[in-house]
Write a protein that holds these residues in place. Structure first.
Motif, short mmCIF file in Angstrom:
data_model
loop_
_atom_site.label_atom_id
_atom_site.label_comp_id
_atom_site.label_asym_id
_atom_site.label_seq_id
_atom_site.Cartn_x
_atom_site.Cartn_y
_atom_site.Cartn_z
N ILE A 59 0.84 -1.21 0.00
CA ILE A 59 0.00 0.00 0.00
C ILE A 59 0.87 1.25 0.00
CG2 ILE A 59 -1.69 1.33 1.31
CD1 ILE A 59 -2.79 -1.33 2.35
N ILE A 60 1.91 1.24 0.84
CA ILE A 60 2.82 2.39 0.91
C ILE A 60 3.51 2.60 -0.43
CG2 ILE A 60 4.96 3.23 1.94
CD1 ILE A 60 4.08 1.86 4.55
N GLN A 61 3.92 1.50 -1.05
CA GLN A 61 4.57 1.59 -2.36
C GLN A 61 3.66 2.25 -3.39
OE1 GLN A 61 5.90 -2.19 -3.88
NE2 GLN A 61 6.97 -1.28 -5.61
N GLU A 62 2.37 1.91 -3.35
CA GLU A 62 1.41 2.51 -4.29
C GLU A 62 1.15 3.97 -3.94
OE1 GLU A 62 -0.94 3.18 -7.41
OE2 GLU A 62 0.21 1.35 -7.09
N LEU A 63 1.05 4.27 -2.64
CA LEU A 63 0.81 5.65 -2.21
C LEU A 63 1.92 6.57 -2.69
CD1 LEU A 63 -0.40 5.22 1.49
CD2 LEU A 63 -1.65 6.39 -0.33
N TYR A 64 3.15 6.05 -2.71
CA TYR A 64 4.29 6.87 -3.08
C TYR A 64 4.88 6.46 -4.44
CZ TYR A 64 4.03 8.77 1.58
OH TYR A 64 3.58 9.42 2.71
N SER A 65 4.02 5.99 -5.30
CA SER A 65 4.45 5.59 -6.64
C SER A 65 4.79 6.82 -7.48
CB SER A 65 3.35 4.78 -7.32
OG SER A 65 3.67 4.56 -8.68
N PHE A 66 6.01 6.86 -7.96
CA PHE A 66 6.47 8.00 -8.78
C PHE A 66 5.74 8.04 -10.11
CE2 PHE A 66 9.94 10.35 -11.07
CZ PHE A 66 9.93 11.47 -10.25
N GLU A 67 5.26 6.89 -10.57
CA GLU A 67 4.57 6.83 -11.86
C GLU A 67 3.27 7.64 -11.86
OE1 GLU A 67 6.03 5.17 -14.38
OE2 GLU A 67 7.68 4.78 -13.00
N ASN A 68 2.67 7.81 -10.69
CA ASN A 68 1.39 8.52 -10.61
C ASN A 68 1.51 10.01 -10.86
OD1 ASN A 68 0.09 6.13 -10.01
ND2 ASN A 68 0.25 6.40 -7.80
N ILE A 69 2.74 10.50 -10.97
CA ILE A 69 2.97 11.94 -11.18
C ILE A 69 2.35 12.42 -12.49
CG2 ILE A 69 4.83 13.53 -11.86
CD1 ILE A 69 6.40 12.58 -9.49
N ILE A 70 2.25 11.54 -13.46
CA ILE A 70 1.70 11.96 -14.76
C ILE A 70 0.26 12.45 -14.65
CG2 ILE A 70 3.22 10.43 -16.07
CD1 ILE A 70 0.92 8.48 -16.34
N ASN A 71 -0.43 12.11 -13.55
CA ASN A 71 -1.82 12.53 -13.37
C ASN A 71 -1.96 13.82 -12.56
OD1 ASN A 71 -2.79 10.14 -14.68
ND2 ASN A 71 -2.38 9.01 -12.79
N ILE A 72 -0.84 14.38 -12.12
CA ILE A 72 -0.88 15.56 -11.27
C ILE A 72 -1.11 16.82 -12.09
CG2 ILE A 72 0.46 16.96 -9.64
CD1 ILE A 72 -0.46 14.29 -8.52
N ASP A 73 -1.91 17.74 -11.55
CA ASP A 73 -2.21 19.01 -12.21
C ASP A 73 -0.93 19.81 -12.44
OD1 ASP A 73 -4.48 21.10 -12.85
OD2 ASP A 73 -3.00 22.16 -11.63
N ASP A 74 -0.87 20.51 -13.57
CA ASP A 74 0.34 21.27 -13.93
C ASP A 74 0.66 22.38 -12.93
OD1 ASP A 74 0.85 19.70 -16.10
OD2 ASP A 74 0.01 21.07 -17.58
N ASN A 75 -0.36 22.98 -12.34
CA ASN A 75 -0.12 24.04 -11.35
C ASN A 75 0.59 23.48 -10.12
OD1 ASN A 75 -1.28 26.15 -12.83
ND2 ASN A 75 -3.34 25.61 -12.13
N VAL A 76 0.22 22.26 -9.74
CA VAL A 76 0.89 21.60 -8.62
C VAL A 76 2.34 21.29 -9.00
CG1 VAL A 76 0.93 19.53 -7.16
CG2 VAL A 76 -1.25 20.61 -7.74
N MET A 77 2.56 20.87 -10.24
CA MET A 77 3.91 20.57 -10.70
C MET A 77 4.79 21.82 -10.67
SD MET A 77 4.02 17.35 -11.26
CE MET A 77 5.61 17.26 -12.09
#
Length: 331
Positions: free
Chosen positions: A229-247
């Protein structure tokens, strides 16, 4: 939006007429027919562009006044099935598909219910029933509902969500009756969602302290599950779904060296997610660095990637980067 071949096939069959569609179904296996029917009963309007992509050579047959025209009704599907596999089998197959569709529609309506009230109504239900409902609620709603249960029950449900592969047939009628009681409707839903990703989505919507405490309790009874669960919570791959303003906020507060290390070995999609949110000069500079051979260890890469995900979660929670609260995200 059409996302796979089965949905495209369903749209085609709903566009060519029941006689032609029934002829096509005769050449398919029962399993293939079932999959198509499940998609057909859930199909919604598609744009002209989407239709053109799927039915390029038949475009003129399905367009009228720039609107999509297709046979979007249960009678059409019934007629098609009866002609292809007979009245008895066709009726049963359509009935099952409509049952599942209506169940899904009903359970989604629970998203608008007050979390405390929904939790109260679910409190005395079997854990598997609660699990099934939470799997199909929006992650935010699931997290809120879950927070109203006692800690022991929360842990049990989270573990069941991670192991969820669909509802047992004997529980199907029970689930329908429960949804009836909850929202005064006749149907509810079940399917094959669930797993570690679903748990991570729910936990990430909880207050950080509740999330950490729950993970600790899960680790006590199932350390392997907690790690996943922790590995999924902190999965670097999920960054592609992050809003550009947050990036942009992340990049502004992130040391260039740490980003350089984190992006080692990452795919081009992830790299571009960062590069596209930088100014041109920084983007070119980082691109050149990333093309050079690196001797950074995997452990260092993983540490920096985890830090970046923690920073993103921090920004999402506070609207800006708050270094004072970064410690909350260590697990």
């Amino acid at each position: 939006m059409i996302v796979n071949g089965t949905e495209k096939s369903a749209l085609l069959l709903m566009s060519i007429g029941s006689d032609q569609a029934s002829e096509v179904l005769k050449y398919l296996t029962p399993f293939e027919v079932q999959k198509l029917v499940n998609h057909m009963v859930n199909i919604n309007h598609f744009s002209n562009i989407e239709l053109n992509k799927v039915l390029a050579e038949c475009y003129d047959l399905f367009m009228k006044n720039n609107d999509l025209v297709y046979n979007n009704n249960d009678e059409y599907i019934s007629d098609m099935l009866i002609k292809s596999i007979g009245e008895k089998k066709g009726t049963i197959l359509l009935s099952d598909a409509l049952e599942i569709r209506n169940i899904k529609m009903s359970i989604k309506s629970l998203n608008s219910m007050e979390p405390s009230k929904l939790a109260s109504l679910l409190e005395e239900q079997h854990a598997q029933i609660i699990t099934t409902i939470l799997v199909y609620l929006d992650p935010d709603q699931s997290a809120r509902v879950l927070s109203f249960f006692k800690e022991e029950k929360r842990i049990e449900i989270v573990i069941k969500i991670s192991e969820f592969n669909g509802l047992e047939e004997k529980k199907f009628v029970e689930l329908k009756d429960i949804i009836n009681d909850l929202i005064n409707k006749k149907k509810s839903t079940f399917s094959n969602k669930g797993g570690i990703k679903t748990v991570a989505n729910i936990l990430s919507s909880m207050e950080r302290e509740n999330e950490k405490n729950l993970l600790k309790k899960i680790a006590c009874s199932n350390k392997e599950l907690s790690s996943k669960i922790i590995q999924e919570l902190y999965s670097f791959e999920n960054i592609i779904n992050i809003d550009d303003n947050v990036m942009k906020c992340l990049i502004k507060n992130l040391e260039e060296e740490k980003l350089y290390i984190a992006l080692q070995g990452s795919n081009e999609i992830i790299k571009n997610k960062f590069l596209n949110n930088m100014d041109e000069e920084k983007s070119k500079k980082l691109s050149l660095y990333l093309k050079e051979k690196s001797y950074v260890s995997n452990a260092a890469i993983e540490n920096e990637q985890k830090l970046i995900v923690m920073m993103i979660r921090n920004i999402l929670d506070y609207g800006t980067f708050s270094i004072e609260n970064l410690g909350k995200y260590y697990v």
